[in-house]
Design an enzyme around this catalytic site. Sequence first.
Site, PDB file in Angstrom:
ATOM      1  N   ARG A  15       0.843  -1.205   0.000  1.00  0.00           N
ATOM      2  CA  ARG A  15       0.000   0.000   0.000  1.00  0.00           C
ATOM      3  C   ARG A  15       0.877   1.254   0.000  1.00  0.00           C
ATOM      4  O   ARG A  15       2.095   1.174   0.155  1.00  0.00           O
ATOM      5  CB  ARG A  15      -0.910  -0.009   1.244  1.00  0.00           C
ATOM      6  CG  ARG A  15      -1.982  -1.066   1.205  1.00  0.00           C
ATOM      7  CD  ARG A  15      -2.725  -1.181   2.531  1.00  0.00           C
ATOM      8  NE  ARG A  15      -1.864  -1.693   3.594  1.00  0.00           N
ATOM      9  CZ  ARG A  15      -2.250  -1.852   4.856  1.00  0.00           C
ATOM     10  NH1 ARG A  15      -3.469  -1.538   5.210  1.00  0.00           N
ATOM     11  NH2 ARG A  15      -1.415  -2.336   5.748  1.00  0.00           N
ATOM     12  N   LYS A  75       2.333   1.957   7.176  1.00  0.00           N
ATOM     13  CA  LYS A  75       2.830   1.169   8.303  1.00  0.00           C
ATOM     14  C   LYS A  75       3.682   2.020   9.231  1.00  0.00           C
ATOM     15  O   LYS A  75       4.165   3.101   8.854  1.00  0.00           O
ATOM     16  CB  LYS A  75       3.689   0.005   7.800  1.00  0.00           C
ATOM     17  CG  LYS A  75       2.878  -1.101   7.145  1.00  0.00           C
ATOM     18  CD  LYS A  75       1.726  -1.541   7.982  1.00  0.00           C
ATOM     19  CE  LYS A  75       1.815  -2.965   8.425  1.00  0.00           C
ATOM     20  NZ  LYS A  75       0.557  -3.401   9.083  1.00  0.00           N
ATOM     21  N   TYR A  94      -0.274   4.413  10.669  1.00  0.00           N
ATOM     22  CA  TYR A  94      -0.502   3.398  11.700  1.00  0.00           C
ATOM     23  C   TYR A  94       0.774   3.275  12.531  1.00  0.00           C
ATOM     24  O   TYR A  94       1.885   3.234  11.960  1.00  0.00           O
ATOM     25  CB  TYR A  94      -0.785   2.024  11.070  1.00  0.00           C
ATOM     26  CG  TYR A  94      -2.149   1.882  10.437  1.00  0.00           C
ATOM     27  CD1 TYR A  94      -3.316   2.003  11.193  1.00  0.00           C
ATOM     28  CD2 TYR A  94      -2.280   1.580   9.083  1.00  0.00           C
ATOM     29  CE1 TYR A  94      -4.574   1.856  10.609  1.00  0.00           C
ATOM     30  CE2 TYR A  94      -3.531   1.429   8.494  1.00  0.00           C
ATOM     31  CZ  TYR A  94      -4.674   1.566   9.264  1.00  0.00           C
ATOM     32  OH  TYR A  94      -5.920   1.415   8.687  1.00  0.00           O
ATOM     33  N   HIS A  96       0.684   1.433  16.190  1.00  0.00           N
ATOM     34  CA  HIS A  96       0.593   0.255  17.077  1.00  0.00           C
ATOM     35  C   HIS A  96       1.778   0.212  18.038  1.00  0.00           C
ATOM     36  O   HIS A  96       2.593  -0.718  18.019  1.00  0.00           O
ATOM     37  CB  HIS A  96       0.522  -1.039  16.238  1.00  0.00           C
ATOM     38  CG  HIS A  96      -0.699  -1.116  15.369  1.00  0.00           C
ATOM     39  ND1 HIS A  96      -1.967  -1.324  15.875  1.00  0.00           N
ATOM     40  CD2 HIS A  96      -0.867  -0.960  14.041  1.00  0.00           C
ATOM     41  CE1 HIS A  96      -2.851  -1.319  14.895  1.00  0.00           C
ATOM     42  NE2 HIS A  96      -2.216  -1.087  13.769  1.00  0.00           N
ATOM     43  N   GLU A 118      -4.701   4.295  14.191  1.00  0.00           N
ATOM     44  CA  GLU A 118      -5.540   3.311  14.885  1.00  0.00           C
ATOM     45  C   GLU A 118      -6.196   3.850  16.152  1.00  0.00           C
ATOM     46  O   GLU A 118      -7.087   3.204  16.682  1.00  0.00           O
ATOM     47  CB  GLU A 118      -4.736   2.039  15.204  1.00  0.00           C
ATOM     48  CG  GLU A 118      -3.674   2.154  16.283  1.00  0.00           C
ATOM     49  CD  GLU A 118      -2.326   2.666  15.758  1.00  0.00           C
ATOM     50  OE1 GLU A 118      -2.262   3.059  14.581  1.00  0.00           O
ATOM     51  OE2 GLU A 118      -1.358   2.666  16.543  1.00  0.00           O
ATOM     52  N   ASP A 270      -4.586 -11.492  13.860  1.00  0.00           N
ATOM     53  CA  ASP A 270      -3.714 -10.393  14.302  1.00  0.00           C
ATOM     54  C   ASP A 270      -3.857 -10.132  15.803  1.00  0.00           C
ATOM     55  O   ASP A 270      -3.042  -9.418  16.383  1.00  0.00           O
ATOM     56  CB  ASP A 270      -3.960  -9.125  13.483  1.00  0.00           C
ATOM     57  CG  ASP A 270      -5.380  -8.597  13.630  1.00  0.00           C
ATOM     58  OD1 ASP A 270      -6.272  -9.372  14.014  1.00  0.00           O
ATOM     59  OD2 ASP A 270      -5.579  -7.398  13.377  1.00  0.00           O
TER      60      ASP A 270
HETATM   61  N1  LIG Z   1      -6.161 -10.442   9.483  1.00  0.00           N
HETATM   62  C1  LIG Z   1      -6.323  -9.211   9.032  1.00  0.00           C
HETATM   63  O1  LIG Z   1      -5.728  -8.809   8.017  1.00  0.00           O
HETATM   64  C2  LIG Z   1      -7.273  -8.280   9.717  1.00  0.00           C
HETATM   65  C3  LIG Z   1      -7.689  -7.095   9.087  1.00  0.00           C
HETATM   66  C4  LIG Z   1      -8.634  -6.275   9.753  1.00  0.00           C
HETATM   67  C5  LIG Z   1      -9.103  -6.645  11.019  1.00  0.00           C
HETATM   68  N2  LIG Z   1      -8.630  -7.799  11.605  1.00  0.00           N
HETATM   69  C6  LIG Z   1      -9.084  -8.266  12.918  1.00  0.00           C
HETATM   70  O2  LIG Z   1     -10.406  -8.788  12.829  1.00  0.00           O
HETATM   71  C7  LIG Z   1     -10.984  -8.807  14.139  1.00  0.00           C
HETATM   72  C8  LIG Z   1     -12.386  -8.238  14.093  1.00  0.00           C
HETATM   73  O3  LIG Z   1     -12.312  -6.845  13.810  1.00  0.00           O
HETATM   74  P1  LIG Z   1     -13.622  -5.924  13.692  1.00  0.00           P
HETATM   75  O4  LIG Z   1     -13.183  -4.628  13.143  1.00  0.00           O
HETATM   76  O5  LIG Z   1     -14.716  -6.672  13.034  1.00  0.00           O
HETATM   77  O6  LIG Z   1     -14.012  -5.740  15.238  1.00  0.00           O
HETATM   78  P2  LIG Z   1     -15.437  -5.300  15.789  1.00  0.00           P
HETATM   79  O7  LIG Z   1     -15.191  -4.757  17.165  1.00  0.00           O
HETATM   80  O8  LIG Z   1     -16.162  -4.451  14.812  1.00  0.00           O
HETATM   81  O9  LIG Z   1     -16.255  -6.678  15.901  1.00  0.00           O
HETATM   82  C9  LIG Z   1     -15.935  -7.686  16.803  1.00  0.00           C
HETATM   83  C10 LIG Z   1     -17.215  -8.412  17.185  1.00  0.00           C
HETATM   84  O10 LIG Z   1     -16.853  -9.584  17.937  1.00  0.00           O
HETATM   85  C11 LIG Z   1     -17.924  -9.792  18.850  1.00  0.00           C
HETATM   86  N3  LIG Z   1     -17.524 -10.768  19.864  1.00  0.00           N
HETATM   87  C12 LIG Z   1     -16.713 -10.602  20.941  1.00  0.00           C
HETATM   88  N4  LIG Z   1     -16.596 -11.766  21.612  1.00  0.00           N
HETATM   89  C13 LIG Z   1     -17.358 -12.686  20.943  1.00  0.00           C
HETATM   90  C14 LIG Z   1     -17.653 -14.063  21.140  1.00  0.00           C
HETATM   91  N5  LIG Z   1     -17.157 -14.750  22.168  1.00  0.00           N
HETATM   92  N6  LIG Z   1     -18.458 -14.685  20.235  1.00  0.00           N
HETATM   93  C15 LIG Z   1     -18.967 -14.006  19.180  1.00  0.00           C
HETATM   94  N7  LIG Z   1     -18.740 -12.693  18.953  1.00  0.00           N
HETATM   95  C16 LIG Z   1     -17.943 -12.053  19.829  1.00  0.00           C
HETATM   96  C17 LIG Z   1     -18.231  -8.396  19.367  1.00  0.00           C
HETATM   97  O11 LIG Z   1     -19.499  -8.325  19.997  1.00  0.00           O
HETATM   98  C18 LIG Z   1     -18.164  -7.579  18.084  1.00  0.00           C
HETATM   99  O12 LIG Z   1     -19.430  -7.455  17.457  1.00  0.00           O
HETATM  100  C19 LIG Z   1     -10.007  -7.996  15.009  1.00  0.00           C
HETATM  101  O13 LIG Z   1      -9.165  -8.888  15.704  1.00  0.00           O
HETATM  102  C20 LIG Z   1      -9.205  -7.215  13.998  1.00  0.00           C
HETATM  103  O14 LIG Z   1      -7.925  -6.827  14.503  1.00  0.00           O
HETATM  104  C21 LIG Z   1      -7.731  -8.593  10.972  1.00  0.00           C
END
Ligand SMILES: NC(=O)c1ccc[n+]([C@@H]2O[C@H](COP(=O)([O-])OP(=O)(O)OC[C@H]3O[C@@H](n4cnc5c(N)ncnc54)[C@H](O)[C@@H]3O)[C@@H](O)[C@H]2O)c1
Length: 372
Positions: A15, A75, A94, A96, A118, A270
Amino acid sequence: MKIGCPTEIKPQEFRVGMTPDATREAIAHGHDVLIQSGAGNGAGFTDEDYTAAGAAIIGTAAEVFEKSDMIVKVKEPQAGERKMLREGQLLFTYLHLAPDPEQTKDLMDSGCTAIAYETVTDANGGLPLLAPMSEVAGRLAPQVGSWTLQKANGGRGVLMGGVPGVAPAKVVVIGGGVVGTHAAKIAAGMGADVTVLDRSLPRLRYLDDVYGGAFKNQYSTAGATAELVREADMVIGAVLIPGAAAPKLVTRAQLSEMKPGAALVDVAIDQGGCFETSRATTHADPIYEVDGIMHYCVANMPGAVARTSTQALGNATLPFLLNLANKGWKQACEDDPHLLNGLNVHAGQLTYYAVGKALGIDVISPALALKN
Ligand SMILES: NC(=O)c1ccc[n+]([C@@H]2O[C@H](COP(=O)([O-])OP(=O)(O)OC[C@H]3O[C@@H](n4cnc5c(N)ncnc54)[C@H](O)[C@@H]3O)[C@@H](O)[C@H]2O)c1
């Protein structure tokens, strides 16, 4: 203001901090934009695109850092980049910092002012500069999951939408936040039979009101999860407990009860991942198998679609970037408490409480930093 955008140098990062469109807008507001030659290549933007937008193309990162009042990146600055930051210079990217004491120390030593994407907030309690990447990762999850399900990749050989006379794939999405909702929308759009699990009743009510016809939802308990996972062709992990490691919601023992060749896509990797058998993978080698179940656990999923991700991030950062450039960071942060929440470091001092707590470093309040 002179706004500089260097080429990202972190491995696997394609990016870029500013698109040609963002460049054009900044220039229309009277600023100079300095783009390092080749900075946009990974996202499909050429030097000519930036020149047409009015930018100056600069040969080296050192020159970009030296000539710019504000550095815009994606980053966190790498060690060599941190050496080029100076007192009074503004960094917008970002960061972190909480798990990264070395970077924190270097930023403090540099004397720069660093605003972290963030931790910028919005009026709804959301994180507007993180949300676009969650949207991208969420929409990508069924796409990579369906590829993982293909026979040649070790998967079950099931087509997401089925065909007339053959049932579609069963997809379970654990977590119905930003990632989960976008994943469910795309999976449902591909014709799959989708159920979203969440522990927040307000969130489940919202999903039911808005998407009730497209996918089902269910309250997330260990029992409900186990039952759905047993029947699933694909499980997408999308939970987040802010500030904590992801809870392990599918154990290794449960894999033996699943359909052979089913796919687990752990977007929450992550934060440590929400399946016990998850370990972070890269785009170069994204999938692996445990007990007959295929895992996809890439920690920087948006990197796979660098162009879309750059544009999505650019749309979200642009209003803040323009305010910072037009008003200067102090006035912009005084006028917008949500932008002030992004302030992490200023003039050798840490200004973000959670980072100070994580690293054992004294913190001054952002409001006090505005007076320094
Ligand atoms: N791998 C990647 O490239 C990448 C990219 C973006 C985000 N992410 C990650 O994805 C994850 C989700 O991000 P988001 O923006 O959707 O967060 P978010 O806060 O919008 O959503 C998280 C949801 O999880 C729910 N939750 C919590 N505990 C739970 C459980 N035990 N059972 C079911 N649901 C539960 C919450 O109520 C909430 O609705 C984060 O860890 C974020 O860092 C990863």
